[in-house]
Design a protein around this motif. Structure first.
Motif, PDB file in Angstrom:
ATOM      1  N   ASP A 165     -55.654 -88.921 -84.775  1.00  0.00           N
ATOM      2  CA  ASP A 165     -56.304 -88.432 -83.435  1.00  0.00           C
ATOM      3  C   ASP A 165     -55.232 -88.857 -82.371  1.00  0.00           C
ATOM      4  N   LEU A 166     -54.325 -87.884 -81.863  1.00  0.00           N
ATOM      5  CA  LEU A 166     -53.318 -88.393 -80.899  1.00  0.00           C
ATOM      6  C   LEU A 166     -53.781 -88.428 -79.278  1.00  0.00           C
ATOM      7  N   SER A 167     -55.008 -88.411 -79.363  1.00  0.00           N
ATOM      8  CA  SER A 167     -55.773 -88.718 -77.812  1.00  0.00           C
ATOM      9  C   SER A 167     -55.954 -90.243 -77.945  1.00  0.00           C
ATOM     10  N   LEU A 210     -57.709 -81.837 -73.922  1.00  0.00           N
ATOM     11  CA  LEU A 210     -56.897 -83.053 -74.187  1.00  0.00           C
ATOM     12  C   LEU A 210     -55.435 -83.053 -74.406  1.00  0.00           C
ATOM     13  N   ARG A 211     -55.068 -81.667 -73.877  1.00  0.00           N
ATOM     14  CA  ARG A 211     -53.657 -81.221 -74.336  1.00  0.00           C
ATOM     15  C   ARG A 211     -53.028 -82.181 -73.239  1.00  0.00           C
ATOM     16  N   TRP A 212     -53.261 -82.700 -72.443  1.00  0.00           N
ATOM     17  CA  TRP A 212     -52.417 -83.751 -71.369  1.00  0.00           C
ATOM     18  C   TRP A 212     -51.926 -84.819 -72.263  1.00  0.00           C
ATOM     19  N   GLY A 253     -53.328 -77.498 -78.279  1.00  0.00           N
ATOM     20  CA  GLY A 253     -53.235 -78.506 -77.174  1.00  0.00           C
ATOM     21  C   GLY A 253     -51.859 -78.841 -76.948  1.00  0.00           C
ATOM     22  N   TYR A 254     -50.865 -77.643 -77.118  1.00  0.00           N
ATOM     23  CA  TYR A 254     -49.507 -77.633 -76.577  1.00  0.00           C
ATOM     24  C   TYR A 254     -49.589 -77.070 -75.395  1.00  0.00           C
ATOM     25  N   ASP A 255     -49.262 -77.806 -74.327  1.00  0.00           N
ATOM     26  CA  ASP A 255     -49.011 -77.117 -72.866  1.00  0.00           C
ATOM     27  C   ASP A 255     -47.416 -76.908 -72.629  1.00  0.00           C
ATOM     28  N   VAL A 256     -47.060 -75.716 -73.264  1.00  0.00           N
ATOM     29  CA  VAL A 256     -45.740 -75.568 -73.264  1.00  0.00           C
ATOM     30  C   VAL A 256     -45.438 -74.897 -72.108  1.00  0.00           C
ATOM     31  N   GLU A 257     -46.142 -74.512 -71.329  1.00  0.00           N
ATOM     32  CA  GLU A 257     -45.784 -74.382 -69.786  1.00  0.00           C
ATOM     33  C   GLU A 257     -45.377 -75.398 -68.988  1.00  0.00           C
ATOM     34  N   THR A 258     -46.064 -76.504 -69.168  1.00  0.00           N
ATOM     35  CA  THR A 258     -45.658 -77.812 -68.428  1.00  0.00           C
ATOM     36  C   THR A 258     -44.408 -78.409 -69.107  1.00  0.00           C
ATOM     37  N   TRP A 259     -44.269 -78.315 -70.519  1.00  0.00           N
ATOM     38  CA  TRP A 259     -43.098 -78.767 -71.282  1.00  0.00           C
ATOM     39  C   TRP A 259     -41.807 -78.263 -70.739  1.00  0.00           C
TER      40      TRP A 259
END
Length: 534
Positions: A165-167, A210-212, A253-259
Motif C-alpha cells: 500500500d503505497l499510501s 490518494l494519487r498524490w 493513481g498516476y497523476d501523469v499531468e502533474t508528472w
C-alpha cells in the motif's frame, strides 16, 4: 523541467525481466550471462536496454535492503528459483557484479542501458495476508512479513493482496531506498520506475484521491536522479511506465499531468498492466508530453490478448498484428517503440520484429493485420482481476441483437499504411461471428457504406496456416464464421475507419445471441500474402 530526451531517440527500447540469470546451470559465467542478455538485441533496431534489477530485494551488496535469497537462508521453493538466484549470488561472491557488466557490454555495443525497478511487482500466486507466515518465496522479505498492515489485503483485487500500500509513508520510504541504491551504485544512462508491474498500489476506492502519494514518490525519485546527473556530469534520465489510457492512469493513481508538467519524468511509457494494449492513447499522451519535451514510447507486452488466430495461424498472426500495432503507434506520433517480456534468443520471430518495428521505412512495406481491441477480464483462477484496468476501450467481443433503427456496434480501426505512397497489393476486411448458423443475416458497413458479398466461411482448423500444428478437421461446420470482403486500396487511407455490423435476421430456432468476436483489416504488400486474401 525534464531533461532533454535522448538524442537521437531510441528506435526500440527492450525491457529484459532478468530471465537470463536462469539460462545456464549454476555457476553461471559472466560471458554466458551477457550472451543471453544481448543475443536478441545485437544488430537490431534496439537502441536501449531497460534491465529489470528485481522487485523487492537487492541483487547487490546492500546496506539498506534485504538481499535476494536471504529470507530462507538460500533454500529455494523450486529448481528454477535456485538456478536464477544462486547464479546471481555466486557471481557477487566471485566479485563480479552483473549490473555493472551489463552496462559495460551494452555501451560497447552502442546500446544505452537503464536500470528498471518494478515498483509493486506481485508474483506471489494469489497468496493472502493469512499465508504470510508460511509462504516460501524467494522474493518475499522479512519486512513484508513483519508488516502485513502495510499491504493492500482485501482492499484490492484478490490476486494482489500482498501488494504494498503505497499510501503508507514507510512503504514509500522503503521503495525510495531501492531507487537510491539503484541510482548511486551504477552508471546507468537512466532508470525506469515500472509502475505497471503490477498496477495495484492504493486501496481500490481511494486510488484517485490518494494519487498524490504516488506523485510524492515520483517526485522524490526525480530528486535522486537530478543529483546523480550532477555527480556524473551528464544526463541521467528518468522513465516511468504507466497505464495505456489517461482514464486508466486516473483510476490507478498516476497523476501523469502533474508528472509531465513538473518535469518529474523524461520518458513516459504508456502500456498495459497485463498483455499488450493495441489501443494505447498515443495521440493523447503525445499531446500532453510534447510541449514539455517528454518522450513517449507506447509498449508491447509478451502477448496479444484474445482474438482468433485464423486464417493465418498463431505465429504469423502475431507477427502481422505486431507490425500493425507498431505502425499505428508510430503514425500517431510515438517517439519510438517499447517491448516488454519479449523473451528470445539470437533467432526467432521476435528478433525478426526487432529489425522492423523501429523505423517507418522497414514497417511500411510489410504485411499487416489491424484488429479491433479485445477486452479480457479474468474473474476466476490465476491472475484473477489482473486485467480489469486494461484495454478499457476494448470493442470486442460484443453481442449482436436486433435494433430499432437498423444499426449495430460501430468498431473503430486505426490504419497507418500510407496507400498513396506505397499502395498495397490487396486489402481485406473480415469479421468473425460466433454462434452463427445458416439463416442468420448480417450487414456490414465500411465507413458508412454497406458492403456486398461477404459469403460466410466456417472457422475450421484447416484454415490455419500451420497444418502440422493443427489437427485436420473432421467436421464440415463450426459454430463460428468469417465474413470476408475485398476492399479497394483507395478506401483504406491512413487514419480512423469505422466498421458497423448490423443484425437483420436471427435464426428463429436459436435463443443465444450472435457474438461479434473479431474485426480485422488485412493489408498485403507481398504477392504471397495477397494471394491468400480475397
Amino acid at each position: 523541467m525534464p531533461l532533454p530526451p535522448p538524442s537521437p531517440p531510441y528506435r526500440v527500447i527492450y525491457n529484459w525481466d532478468g530471465a537470463p540469470h536462469g539460462y545456464t546451470p549454476v555457476p553461471q559465467s559472466i560471458e554466458d550471462f551477457l550472451d543471453g542478455v544481448y543475443a536478441p538485441l545485437r544488430d537490431t533496431q534496439v537502441d536501449a536496454l531497460f534491465w529489470c534489477v528485481g522487485e523487492h530485494t537487492a541483487r547487490w551488496q546492500s546496506q539498506r535492503l534485504e538481499q535476494l535469497g536471504d529470507l530462507h537462508d538460500r533454500r529455494y521453493e523450486s529448481a528454477a528459483a535456485y538456478t536464477h538466484t544462486e547464479n546471481i549470488r555466486l557471481m557477487l561472491e566471485r566479485g563480479v557484479d552483473p549490473q555493472a557488466e551489463i552496462i559495460r557490454r551494452g555501451h560497447e555495443l552502442g546500446i544505452a542501458v537503464y536500470g528498471s525497478l518494478r515498483m509493486n511487482d506481485n508474483h506471489f500466486d494469489g497468496a493472502q495476508l493469512a499465508d504470510l507466515p508460511r509462504l516460501h518465496h524467494t522474493e518475499l522479505t522479512e519486512l513484508r512479513r513483519q508488516h502485513p498492515e502495510w499491504l493492500l489485503g482485501n482492499r484490492t483485487a484478490e490476486w494482489f493482496a500482498l501488494s504494498w500500500d503505497l499510501s503508507v509513508p514507510e512503504v514509500r520510504r522503503h521503495r525510495l531506498d531501492h531507487v537510491r541504491e539503484l541510482c548511486e551504485n551504477y552508471e546507468w544512462d537512466g532508470i525506469e520506475l515500472d509502475w505497471q508491474r503490477h498496477a495495484f498500489h492504493l486501496p481500490r476506492d481511494l486510488s484517485y484521491r490518494l494519487r498524490w502519494t504516488l506523485t510524492d514518490l515520483q517526485r522524490a525519485a526525480r530528486e535522486i536522479t537530478r543529483k546523480r546527473a550532477e555527480q556524473l556530469g551528464r544526463p541521467f534520465h528518468l522513465a516511468a511506465r504507466v497505464s495505456g489510457s489517461l482514464r486508466g492512469c486516473d483510476d490507478i493513481g498516476y497523476d501523469v499531468e502533474t508528472w509531465v508538467r513538473e518535469g518529474l519524468v523524461d520518458v513516459l511509457i504508456p502500456a498495459g498492466n497485463a498483455a499488450t494494449d493495441p489501443a494505447i492513447e498515443v495521440a493523447e499522451f503525445v499531446a500532453l508530453c510534447e510541449p514539455h519535451g517528454v518522450a513517449v514510447y507506447p509498449g508491447f507486452d509478451g502477448g496479444l490478448p484474445g482474438g482468433s488466430t485464423a486464417p493465418e495461424g498463431p505465429i504469423r498472426k502475431d507477427r502481422l498484428r505486431t507490425r500493425a500495432i507498431g505502425a499505428r503507434h508510430r503514425h500517431l506520433g510515438a517517439t519510438g517503440i517499447y517491448v516488454f517480456n519479449w523473451h528470445s534468443g539470437a533467432i526467432g520471430p521476435r528478433v525478426d520484429m526487432l529489425h522492423e518495428i523501429g523505423e517507418d521505412e522497414t514497417l511500411a512495406p510489410t504485411d499487416k493485420v489491424y484488429a479491433a481491441t479485445h477486452r479480457v477480464v479474468v474473474e476466476e483462477g490465476p491472475w484473477r482481476g489482473a486485467y480489469r484496468g486494461d484495454r478499457l476501450r476494448g470493442q470486442v467481443p460484443v453481442p449482436l441483437c436486433k435494433s430499432l433503427t437498423d444499426t449495430g456496434p460501430v468498431i473503430f480501426i486505426e490504419l497507418a499504411d500510407e496507400t498513396t505512397a506505397a499502395p498495397p497489393l490487396a486489402v481485406e476486411l473480415r469479421i468473425r461471428i460466433d454462434e452463427w448458423i445458416e439463416g442468420d443475416g448480417v450487414a456490414v458497413r465500411w465507413n458508412g457504406e454497406e458492403l456486398s458479398g461477404g459469403e460466410p466461411h466456417y472457422d475450421l482448423p484447416a484454415s490455419n496456416a500451420d497444418l502440422n500444428a493443427v489437427p485436420l478437421p473432421i467436421s464440415q461446420v463450426s459454430s463460428a464464421a468469417w465474413l470476408r470482403f475485398a476492399l479497394s486500396p483507395d478506401s483504406v487511407q491512413a487514419g480512423c475507419h469505422t466498421v458497423e455490423v448490423v443484425l437483420r435476421r436471427r435464426h428463429p430456432q436459436l435463443a443465444c445471441d450472435l457474438q461479434l468476436t473479431d474485426v480485422e483489416v488485412a493489408v498485403a504488400h507481398t504477392s504471397e500474402y495477397a494471394e491468400s486474401l480475397l
